[in-house]
Scaffold this motif. Structure first.
Motif, PDB file in Angstrom:
ATOM      1  N   GLU A  10       0.885  -1.053  -0.086  1.00  0.00           N
ATOM      2  CA  GLU A  10      -0.066  -0.100   0.048  1.00  0.00           C
ATOM      3  C   GLU A  10       0.781   1.187   0.006  1.00  0.00           C
ATOM      4  N   GLY A  11       0.519   2.116  -0.776  1.00  0.00           N
ATOM      5  CA  GLY A  11       1.156   3.454  -1.186  1.00  0.00           C
ATOM      6  C   GLY A  11       2.427   3.580  -1.641  1.00  0.00           C
ATOM      7  N   VAL A  12       3.033   2.303  -2.258  1.00  0.00           N
ATOM      8  CA  VAL A  12       4.585   2.420  -3.040  1.00  0.00           C
ATOM      9  C   VAL A  12       4.272   3.459  -4.164  1.00  0.00           C
ATOM     10  N   VAL A  13       3.173   3.036  -5.050  1.00  0.00           N
ATOM     11  CA  VAL A  13       3.111   3.819  -6.176  1.00  0.00           C
ATOM     12  C   VAL A  13       3.056   5.388  -5.794  1.00  0.00           C
ATOM     13  N   ASP A  14       2.257   5.906  -4.833  1.00  0.00           N
ATOM     14  CA  ASP A  14       2.147   7.024  -4.310  1.00  0.00           C
ATOM     15  C   ASP A  14       3.515   7.659  -4.097  1.00  0.00           C
ATOM     16  N   ARG A  15       4.253   6.813  -3.024  1.00  0.00           N
ATOM     17  CA  ARG A  15       5.538   7.331  -2.802  1.00  0.00           C
ATOM     18  C   ARG A  15       6.769   7.621  -3.493  1.00  0.00           C
ATOM     19  N   VAL A  16       6.699   6.800  -4.670  1.00  0.00           N
ATOM     20  CA  VAL A  16       7.618   7.015  -5.844  1.00  0.00           C
ATOM     21  C   VAL A  16       7.070   8.101  -6.369  1.00  0.00           C
ATOM     22  N   ARG A  17       5.664   8.412  -6.697  1.00  0.00           N
ATOM     23  CA  ARG A  17       5.187   9.649  -7.635  1.00  0.00           C
ATOM     24  C   ARG A  17       5.724  10.802  -6.644  1.00  0.00           C
ATOM     25  N   ILE A  18       5.641  10.977  -5.499  1.00  0.00           N
ATOM     26  CA  ILE A  18       5.900  11.776  -4.729  1.00  0.00           C
ATOM     27  C   ILE A  18       7.779  12.248  -4.610  1.00  0.00           C
ATOM     28  N   ALA A  19       8.224  11.312  -4.581  1.00  0.00           N
ATOM     29  CA  ALA A  19       9.657  11.300  -4.671  1.00  0.00           C
ATOM     30  C   ALA A  19      10.179  11.938  -6.019  1.00  0.00           C
ATOM     31  N   ARG A  52      15.375   7.820 -15.632  1.00  0.00           N
ATOM     32  CA  ARG A  52      15.880   6.944 -16.569  1.00  0.00           C
ATOM     33  C   ARG A  52      14.642   6.019 -17.095  1.00  0.00           C
ATOM     34  N   SER A  53      13.769   5.866 -16.516  1.00  0.00           N
ATOM     35  CA  SER A  53      12.351   5.231 -16.834  1.00  0.00           C
ATOM     36  C   SER A  53      11.229   5.987 -16.118  1.00  0.00           C
ATOM     37  N   PRO A  54       9.823   5.931 -16.855  1.00  0.00           N
ATOM     38  CA  PRO A  54       8.813   6.718 -16.210  1.00  0.00           C
ATOM     39  C   PRO A  54       8.087   5.835 -15.217  1.00  0.00           C
ATOM     40  N   SER A  55       8.799   4.680 -14.672  1.00  0.00           N
ATOM     41  CA  SER A  55       8.131   3.812 -13.857  1.00  0.00           C
ATOM     42  C   SER A  55       7.461   4.425 -12.782  1.00  0.00           C
ATOM     43  N   THR A  56       6.097   4.084 -12.565  1.00  0.00           N
ATOM     44  CA  THR A  56       5.531   4.493 -11.169  1.00  0.00           C
ATOM     45  C   THR A  56       5.798   3.419 -10.037  1.00  0.00           C
ATOM     46  N   GLU A  57       6.246   2.372 -10.213  1.00  0.00           N
ATOM     47  CA  GLU A  57       6.756   1.257  -9.373  1.00  0.00           C
ATOM     48  C   GLU A  57       7.963   1.308  -8.560  1.00  0.00           C
ATOM     49  N   ARG A  58       8.929   2.033  -9.267  1.00  0.00           N
ATOM     50  CA  ARG A  58      10.386   2.144  -8.800  1.00  0.00           C
ATOM     51  C   ARG A  58      11.006   3.541  -9.063  1.00  0.00           C
TER      52      ARG A  58
END
Length: 168
Positions: A10-19, A52-58
Motif C-alpha cells: 500500500e502506498g508504494v506508487v504514491d511514494r514513488v510519485r511523491i519522490a 531513466r524510466s517513467p516507472s511509477t513502481e520504482r
C-alpha cells in the motif's frame, strides 16, 4: 521482474510519485562525501534529476551536477565514491514536510556518456532560468566537470515517518 501496481504494498506508487515530483521541483541537494581518512564534508549543489524510466513502481533516476574537480566534494569522490544525499524544501514548517534521504555512488561522468548527461543537465538548467551548457564548458581546459550519482537506497520522509522506496 516488475510487480503490477495493484500488488505493490500500500502506498508504494504514491511514494514513488511523491519522490519523483520532489526531485523535479527541488533544485539543490546536500551532498555528503568523505575523504580518504573518513573525514566528512557536506556541500550544497544545484542538480537535476534525470529519470531513466517513467516507472511509477520504482524510482529510476540519476542525479547530475556540475563541479570543479578540485572542490573538496569532487576530490573526495576519487577516494570514496559512496555519498549521502539529502533533498528537501527548507521552507517547510517545522515538524512537517517531505524530503528524501539517499545513499548513492557518485562519479565524474565518463567521456562516452557525457553528451547525454550534459543534455539532461542543460535542459533542466534552462527550464529553471539558468544557462544552456555545452561540451566545451565542461571539458579541458574549462574548469567544470559533470558528475552523477546512482542511487543505492532511497528513503522518503513524510511528516516524520520514513518509507523505503524501491529502486531500479
Amino acid at each position: 521482474m516488475s510487480v503490477p501496481p495493484s500488488e505493490l504494498p500500500e502506498g508504494v506508487v504514491d511514494r514513488v510519485r511523491i519522490a519523483a515530483t520532489l526531485l523535479g521541483d527541488i533544485q539543490y541537494m546536500t551532498l555528503a562525501t568523505a575523504d580518504e581518512s573518513g573525514r566528512p564534508w557536506a556541500s550544497t549543489v544545484w542538480f537535476c534529476a534525470s529519470l531513466r524510466s517513467p516507472s511509477t513502481e520504482r524510482l529510476d533516476v540519476e542525479l547530475i551536477w556540475l563541479s570543479r574537480p578540485e572542490a573538496q566534494h569532487s576530490a573526495n569522490l576519487l577516494e570514496r565514491p559512496e555519498v549521502g544525499i539529502s533533498v528537501f524544501d527548507s521552507r517547510q514548517p517545522a515538524d512537517t514536510g517531505v524530503g528524501l534521504q539517499l545513499a548513492a555512488r557518485a562519479e565524474q561522468v565518463p567521456a562516452e556518456e557525457l553528451e547525454a548527461a550534459l543534455a539532461a543537465f542543460s535542459t533542466a538548467s534552462v527550464a529553471a532560468g539558468g544557462n544552456e551548457w555545452s561540451l566545451r564548458q565542461v571539458q579541458e581546459p574549462a574548469p567544470l566537470r559533470v558528475y552523477r550519482a546512482h542511487l543505492d537506497r532511497a528513503l522518503l520522509l513524510v511528516d516524520g515517518s520514513r518509507a523505503e522506496l524501491p529502486l531500479s
